[in-house]
Design a protein around this motif. Sequence first.
Motif, PDB file in Angstrom:
ATOM      1  N   GLY A   1     -13.673 -11.431  66.023  1.00 40.12           N
ATOM      2  CA  GLY A   1     -14.120 -10.133  66.555  1.00 40.12           C
ATOM      3  C   GLY A   1     -12.990  -9.127  66.484  1.00 40.12           C
ATOM      4  N   SER A   2     -13.349  -7.840  66.610  1.00 39.53           N
ATOM      5  CA  SER A   2     -12.310  -6.793  66.631  1.00 39.53           C
ATOM      6  C   SER A   2     -11.449  -6.919  67.867  1.00 39.53           C
ATOM      7  N   GLN A   3     -12.013  -7.533  68.900  1.00 39.73           N
ATOM      8  CA  GLN A   3     -11.244  -7.669  70.138  1.00 39.73           C
ATOM      9  C   GLN A   3      -9.967  -8.459  69.873  1.00 39.73           C
TER      10      GLN A   3
ATOM     11  N   LEU B   1      -7.362  -6.235  68.290  1.00 42.33           N
ATOM     12  CA  LEU B   1      -6.668  -5.383  69.267  1.00 42.33           C
ATOM     13  C   LEU B   1      -5.561  -6.177  69.961  1.00 42.33           C
TER      14      LEU B   1
ATOM     15  N   TYR C   1     -11.870   3.058  74.763  1.00 46.96           N
ATOM     16  CA  TYR C   1     -12.538   1.751  74.824  1.00 46.96           C
ATOM     17  C   TYR C   1     -11.846   0.845  75.846  1.00 46.96           C
TER      18      TYR C   1
ATOM     19  N   TYR D   1      -4.275   5.402  69.026  1.00 45.84           N
ATOM     20  CA  TYR D   1      -5.515   4.618  68.967  1.00 45.84           C
ATOM     21  C   TYR D   1      -6.706   5.579  68.903  1.00 45.84           C
TER      22      TYR D   1
ATOM     23  N   LEU E   1     -10.983   6.184  67.936  1.00 44.92           N
ATOM     24  CA  LEU E   1     -12.340   5.665  67.683  1.00 44.92           C
ATOM     25  C   LEU E   1     -13.085   6.759  66.940  1.00 44.92           C
TER      26      LEU E   1
ATOM     27  N   ASN F   1     -17.033   4.729  71.606  1.00 49.49           N
ATOM     28  CA  ASN F   1     -17.370   3.975  72.804  1.00 49.49           C
ATOM     29  C   ASN F   1     -16.302   4.296  73.848  1.00 49.49           C
TER      30      ASN F   1
ATOM     31  N   ASP G   1     -10.242   2.208  65.092  1.00 49.53           N
ATOM     32  CA  ASP G   1     -11.178   1.169  65.531  1.00 49.53           C
ATOM     33  C   ASP G   1     -12.600   1.655  65.255  1.00 49.53           C
TER      34      ASP G   1
ATOM     35  N   PRO H   1     -16.097   0.061  64.934  1.00 49.16           N
ATOM     36  CA  PRO H   1     -17.160  -0.942  64.915  1.00 49.16           C
ATOM     37  C   PRO H   1     -18.544  -0.360  64.614  1.00 49.16           C
ATOM     38  N   TYR H   2     -18.683   0.983  64.760  1.00 51.45           N
ATOM     39  CA  TYR H   2     -20.033   1.576  64.724  1.00 51.45           C
ATOM     40  C   TYR H   2     -20.314   2.412  63.480  1.00 51.45           C
TER      41      TYR H   2
ATOM     42  N   THR I   1     -16.086  -4.813  62.430  1.00 51.97           N
ATOM     43  CA  THR I   1     -16.655  -6.045  62.956  1.00 51.97           C
ATOM     44  C   THR I   1     -18.097  -6.236  62.479  1.00 51.97           C
TER      45      THR I   1
ATOM     46  N   SER J   1     -20.095  -7.551  64.641  1.00 55.63           N
ATOM     47  CA  SER J   1     -20.778  -7.676  65.942  1.00 55.63           C
ATOM     48  C   SER J   1     -21.958  -6.728  66.080  1.00 55.63           C
ATOM     49  N   LYS J   2     -21.825  -5.517  65.532  1.00 55.04           N
ATOM     50  CA  LYS J   2     -22.878  -4.528  65.754  1.00 55.04           C
ATOM     51  C   LYS J   2     -23.871  -4.502  64.604  1.00 55.04           C
TER      52      LYS J   2
ATOM     53  N   ARG K   1     -18.766 -13.658  66.567  1.00 55.43           N
ATOM     54  CA  ARG K   1     -17.346 -13.353  66.817  1.00 55.43           C
ATOM     55  C   ARG K   1     -16.579 -13.211  65.491  1.00 55.43           C
TER      56      ARG K   1
HETATM   57  C1  LIG Z   1     -14.597   0.310  70.180  1.00 56.92           C
HETATM   58  C2  LIG Z   1     -14.733  -1.170  70.177  1.00 56.92           C
HETATM   59  N1  LIG Z   1     -13.751  -1.897  69.644  1.00 56.92           N
HETATM   60  C3  LIG Z   1     -13.821  -3.235  69.599  1.00 56.92           C
HETATM   61  C4  LIG Z   1     -14.912  -3.906  70.129  1.00 56.92           C
HETATM   62  C5  LIG Z   1     -14.921  -5.403  70.096  1.00 56.92           C
HETATM   63  O1  LIG Z   1     -15.902  -5.864  69.248  1.00 56.92           O
HETATM   64  P1  LIG Z   1     -16.001  -7.372  68.768  1.00 56.92           P
HETATM   65  O2  LIG Z   1     -17.310  -7.885  69.251  1.00 56.92           O
HETATM   66  O3  LIG Z   1     -15.909  -7.316  67.287  1.00 56.92           O
HETATM   67  O4  LIG Z   1     -14.859  -8.126  69.361  1.00 56.92           O
HETATM   68  C6  LIG Z   1     -15.962  -3.171  70.703  1.00 56.92           C
HETATM   69  C7  LIG Z   1     -17.109  -3.852  71.308  1.00 56.92           C
HETATM   70  O5  LIG Z   1     -17.924  -3.310  72.000  1.00 56.92           O
HETATM   71  C8  LIG Z   1     -15.864  -1.758  70.725  1.00 56.92           C
HETATM   72  O6  LIG Z   1     -16.819  -0.987  71.239  1.00 56.92           O
END
Ligand SMILES: Cc1ncc(COP(=O)(O)O)c(C=O)c1O
Length: 409
Positions: A113-115, A118, A139, A181, A183, A188, A216, A218-219, A245, A247-248, A255
């Motif tokens: 995941g992107s988390q 980070l 975020y 950083y 977005l 988000n 960052d 993700p969207y 990611t 994820s979305k 993950r």
């Molecule tokens: C801006 C941002 N960065 C990173 C993430 C983490 O995403 P991931 O599910 O890929 O870990 C999210 C998840 O909501 C997000 O909104």
Amino acid sequence: MENVCRYDGQYTCDWDQMLAQRAEGMKSSVIRELLKVTLQPDVISFAGGLPAPELFPIREFKEACSHVLTYHGESALQYGPTEGYPPLREFLAETMQRYGVPAEPPNVLLTNGSQQALDLIGKVFLDPGATIITGSPTYLGAIQAWNGYQARYVTVPLDDEGMQVDRLEDALKHEDVRFIYVLPNFHNPAGTTLTRERRVRLAELAAEHGVFIVEDDPYGELRFEGEDIIPIAALHKENTIYLSTFSKTLAPGMRLGWLVAPEQVTAKLVQAKQGADLHTSPLVQMIVNDICQRGFLKVHVRRLRDAYRERRDAMLEAMEHHFPEGTSWTRPEGGLFLWVRLPEGFDSSDFLQRAVAEEKVAFVPGSAFYPNGGGSNTLRLNFSNAQPDKIREGIARLGSAIKKDLARR
Ligand SMILES: Cc1ncc(COP(=O)(O)O)c(C=O)c1O
């Protein structure tokens, strides 16, 4: 030195003494805590950032899983390279090139995941007390990740066009900044998109001051209207770490995310990842690669855009109808969230308790997204996780709760 734990029939420990200093900054995410309350079946929750579960491509996952295990089972279940599954790295490098980012496989690292990206960035770039410039709001998960490395935040306010880049210069002149950083798309929590002009200016400023940018994104794929805007990584190639990611666009439970960075930075992040988890699951990477190579991701993303556009529209329309004068909100062109500003003096954290108890509706109080405090009259709403009818009902309840609260004052 006295022992921090004592045993006299049972253990008693002085946890403050026991834990590393950096553990002090680690706090439980307000959203993760909130999600527990909102699981009550009668609560309509706009709190989480959850994609629509009924749109998960379960059949395609089953097929891909079966294909991978039938034809590549041994390597899917074996340890793999930290950098990631080579065909998926290649696919992502090519995808990034199409967006103007000059990525080759050695620039790409697959992450949990992107988390995780980070967190790895924090591990590699942040000494205790190091300064990050971020928008406010920002975020929450990034703050959580970097608090663990004892970061300091210098914040720059957002407006409807994203981070107010012209206010960066002062901070860059006076602070020893590790990175900025950003977005860029469908922020988000704010739902805003950074304009092309601001991206260009941001890239110029970062180059001028020799500062890294963490972009960052993700969207970005979830744009419902308007034109794609060039990624900052395509403008400020040498000094940007780009994150995204699956994820979305596919499913957060996989993950699976990725980053693109200059080769030396990627190599350092690979070392950090080795210490964290050796590598991301080869099985997951191979399943996602199978889905991508069949061209299904593109088809699926189109379906998501249509569904989320409809949900966003339902939310915006209902807000026009039910929200009182003195409230305002963003109108995102994509993503999962919009951002509401309530009259000055309104405390949305306090209000949340009443909204859940009296109207059975939940959201995230905006102050959670301000690393240095503030934003108490703001809140974040998610529109991807509920069907349009539920959204209308939830917004009617929320509007009624806001009006009641304003009348009480
Ligand atoms: C801006 C941002 N960065 C990173 C993430 C983490 O995403 P991931 O599910 O890929 O870990 C999210 C998840 O909501 C997000 O909104």
